[in-house]
Design a protein around this motif. Structure first.
Motif, short mmCIF file in Angstrom:
data_model
loop_
_atom_site.label_atom_id
_atom_site.label_comp_id
_atom_site.label_asym_id
_atom_site.label_seq_id
_atom_site.Cartn_x
_atom_site.Cartn_y
_atom_site.Cartn_z
N MET A 269 -71.53 -5.88 12.36
CA MET A 269 -71.38 -4.75 11.44
C MET A 269 -72.27 -4.90 10.21
N GLU A 270 -72.38 -6.11 9.69
CA GLU A 270 -73.21 -6.31 8.50
C GLU A 270 -74.70 -6.28 8.86
N THR A 271 -75.02 -6.50 10.14
CA THR A 271 -76.39 -6.27 10.59
C THR A 271 -76.72 -4.78 10.53
N TYR A 272 -75.75 -3.93 10.95
CA TYR A 272 -75.97 -2.49 10.83
C TYR A 272 -76.21 -2.10 9.37
N LEU A 273 -75.39 -2.64 8.46
CA LEU A 273 -75.57 -2.33 7.03
C LEU A 273 -76.93 -2.81 6.53
N SER A 274 -77.40 -3.92 7.09
CA SER A 274 -78.73 -4.42 6.73
C SER A 274 -79.82 -3.44 7.16
N ILE A 275 -79.64 -2.85 8.34
CA ILE A 275 -80.59 -1.85 8.83
C ILE A 275 -80.60 -0.65 7.88
N LYS A 276 -79.42 -0.21 7.48
CA LYS A 276 -79.32 1.00 6.66
C LYS A 276 -79.79 0.79 5.23
N TYR A 277 -79.45 -0.36 4.65
CA TYR A 277 -79.71 -0.55 3.22
C TYR A 277 -80.97 -1.36 2.92
N ASP A 279 -83.61 -1.94 5.33
CA ASP A 279 -84.67 -1.71 6.32
C ASP A 279 -84.86 -2.87 7.28
N PHE A 280 -83.78 -3.58 7.57
CA PHE A 280 -83.83 -4.60 8.62
C PHE A 280 -84.22 -3.91 9.92
N SER A 281 -84.96 -4.61 10.78
CA SER A 281 -85.46 -4.02 12.02
C SER A 281 -84.32 -3.51 12.90
N GLY A 285 -81.80 -5.57 15.22
CA GLY A 285 -80.36 -5.38 15.06
C GLY A 285 -79.66 -5.17 16.39
N LYS A 286 -80.28 -4.40 17.28
CA LYS A 286 -79.70 -4.19 18.61
C LYS A 286 -79.66 -5.49 19.40
N LYS A 287 -80.69 -6.32 19.24
CA LYS A 287 -80.72 -7.62 19.92
C LYS A 287 -79.59 -8.52 19.42
N ILE A 288 -79.39 -8.52 18.09
CA ILE A 288 -78.32 -9.34 17.51
C ILE A 288 -76.97 -8.89 18.06
N LYS A 289 -76.74 -7.57 18.10
CA LYS A 289 -75.48 -7.07 18.64
C LYS A 289 -75.33 -7.50 20.10
N SER A 290 -76.39 -7.43 20.85
CA SER A 290 -76.35 -7.81 22.27
C SER A 290 -76.01 -9.28 22.44
N VAL A 291 -76.59 -10.14 21.61
CA VAL A 291 -76.31 -11.58 21.69
C VAL A 291 -74.83 -11.85 21.43
N PHE A 292 -74.30 -11.27 20.36
CA PHE A 292 -72.90 -11.53 20.01
C PHE A 292 -71.95 -10.93 21.05
N PHE A 326 -71.66 -7.55 -0.58
CA PHE A 326 -72.02 -7.99 0.76
C PHE A 326 -73.25 -8.88 0.73
N VAL A 327 -73.34 -9.76 1.73
CA VAL A 327 -74.58 -10.46 2.03
C VAL A 327 -75.22 -9.73 3.19
N LEU A 328 -76.44 -9.25 3.00
CA LEU A 328 -77.15 -8.53 4.04
C LEU A 328 -78.49 -9.21 4.32
N LEU A 329 -79.17 -8.77 5.37
CA LEU A 329 -80.42 -9.39 5.79
C LEU A 329 -81.60 -8.44 5.59
N GLU A 330 -82.62 -8.93 4.90
CA GLU A 330 -83.89 -8.21 4.87
C GLU A 330 -84.69 -8.51 6.13
N ALA A 331 -84.53 -9.72 6.63
CA ALA A 331 -85.13 -10.17 7.89
C ALA A 331 -84.35 -11.41 8.31
N ILE A 332 -84.52 -11.85 9.54
CA ILE A 332 -83.84 -13.09 9.96
C ILE A 332 -84.39 -14.24 9.12
#
Length: 354
Positions: A269-277, A279-281, A285-292, A326-332
């Motif tokens: 979920m916080e990966t999605y927020l990283s995409i939205k806020y 501009d995380f790829s 983000g879809k790959k991260i969701k798939s892994v988990f 929140f802690v979010l990701l700009e990139a991995i």
């Protein structure tokens, strides 16, 4: 594995750990040793530890029931009373043998008994080895709210014996793996990539990966011991993840989630927020969701659950001045702390998870 030194204590591994423990007990000459364990680790791990301790210091074993439900002030009160009854003084030591509940709880009990007595951690779960026992965070839950009461206080030393992992159920191993995956996402993309498929890994490979995770956490904590800045990055996935974990603990009609299972959802979920806020790829983000999802499967979170879970976010320990941070990701490998998001975006993150 080479011992890892921090500013306040040293983390030792396997056989070297017991040698260091015996040297420490001989040098310090504690008045009495108290071993804290739950029913499982008292049966599976404590006898092995005792067989490797060479000391004439008197010891007592304090046993509690297993589970997150035991991490509360009532259990602390019972342990404080038992320590007092058994004559624990300020020269006594508590050796915590167990997973994250035991190291969190035992460290807090030690840190507050007689204004603080020493403690030693021997983590027996993957989660405790790579996360809970390291960094000096101790504490208990307040009702179903995670880790609301506690202090930061470091152990005398830590002994990581990876042979104890053979006693763990697979679900507990997966729970600990979530924290290792988190270390990759916030710190090291190569490490993240290597963790995604462990099917061909040997025990030696796993030891090496555990060692890397401990180094990552140690290096982050060393920069910010009291969590004023960079140490907050270790909470990636935990703002939402802790709220989900607390909600499922509170509602007995749901199957209780292990810490790592809840944090895995939080990281998606916080990966999605990283995409939205930030501009995380979106593709990443879809790959991260798939892994988990491939590791942890899918947990049903109903629409009716979302508002009360969001309400629990206000209790997160990173919050300041009424803001949910929140802690979010700009990139991995490139996290950003103190990010503020709106509730509609969190609902969208639930949709992304589902």
């Amino acid at each position: 594995m080479t011992s890892i030194s921090t500013q306040d204590y040293t983390i030792h591994f396997n056989e070297t750990g017991y040698k260091a423990l015996n040297e420490h007990l001989k040098a310090v000459r504690y008045s009495k040793v108290f071993i804290l364990a739950d029913e499982n680790t008292n049966m599976d791990c404590v006898p092995f530890v005792l067989g490797n301790i060479d000391t004439e210091i008197e010891y007592d074993i304090l046993e509690i029931e297993p589970g997150e439900e035991q991490k509360n002030l009532d259990i602390c009160l019972g342990l404080w009373e038992t320590l007092s009854e058994y004559g624990a003084d300020r020269k006594s030591v508590i050796i915590n043998i167990g997973g994250g509940v035991i190291t969190d709880l035992g460290g807090f009990v030690a840190s507050t008994y007689k204004r603080g007595i020493p403690f030693i951690n021997i983590p027996t779960s993957l989660l405790a080895m790579v996360d809970a026992s390291i960094g000096g965070k101790t504490g208990v839950d307040l009702g179903h709210l995670k880790n609301q009461i506690g202090v930061i206080n470091t152990p005398e030393l830590i002994v990581v014996d990876t042979s104890f992992l053979a006693t763990l159920p697979q679900l507990e191993m997966r729970s600990g793996l979530a924290e290792m995956l988190k270390h990759g996402l916030i710190f090291d993309e190569d490490y993240w990539n290597r963790l995604q498929d462990l099917s061909a890994s040997t025990l030696a490979d796993l030891d090496g990966l555990i060692y890397e995770s401990i180094i990552i956490k140690k290096n982050i904590v060393a920069q910010d011991p009291t969590e004023q800045g960079v140490r907050k990055t270790l909470n990636y996935g935990h703002t939402i993840g802790h709220a989900i974990e607390s909600y499922f603990l509170e509602h007995s009609e749901y199957k209780r989630l292990l810490h790592g299972e809840a944090i895995a959802i939080g990281m998606i979920m916080e990966t999605y927020l990283s995409i939205k806020y930030l501009d995380f790829s979106a593709e990443e983000g879809k790959k991260i969701k798939s892994v988990f999802k491939s590791i942890y499967g899918h947990v049903t979170i109903l629409d009716s659950d979302q508002a009360p879970i969001i309400e629990l976010l206000k209790y997160d320990k990173k919050n300041e001045h009424g803001n949910i941070n929140f802690v979010l990701l700009e990139a991995i490998g490139k996290p950003k702390v103190n990010c503020i998001v709106d509730n509609n975006s969190i609902i969208e993150a639930f949709e992304f998870y589902n």
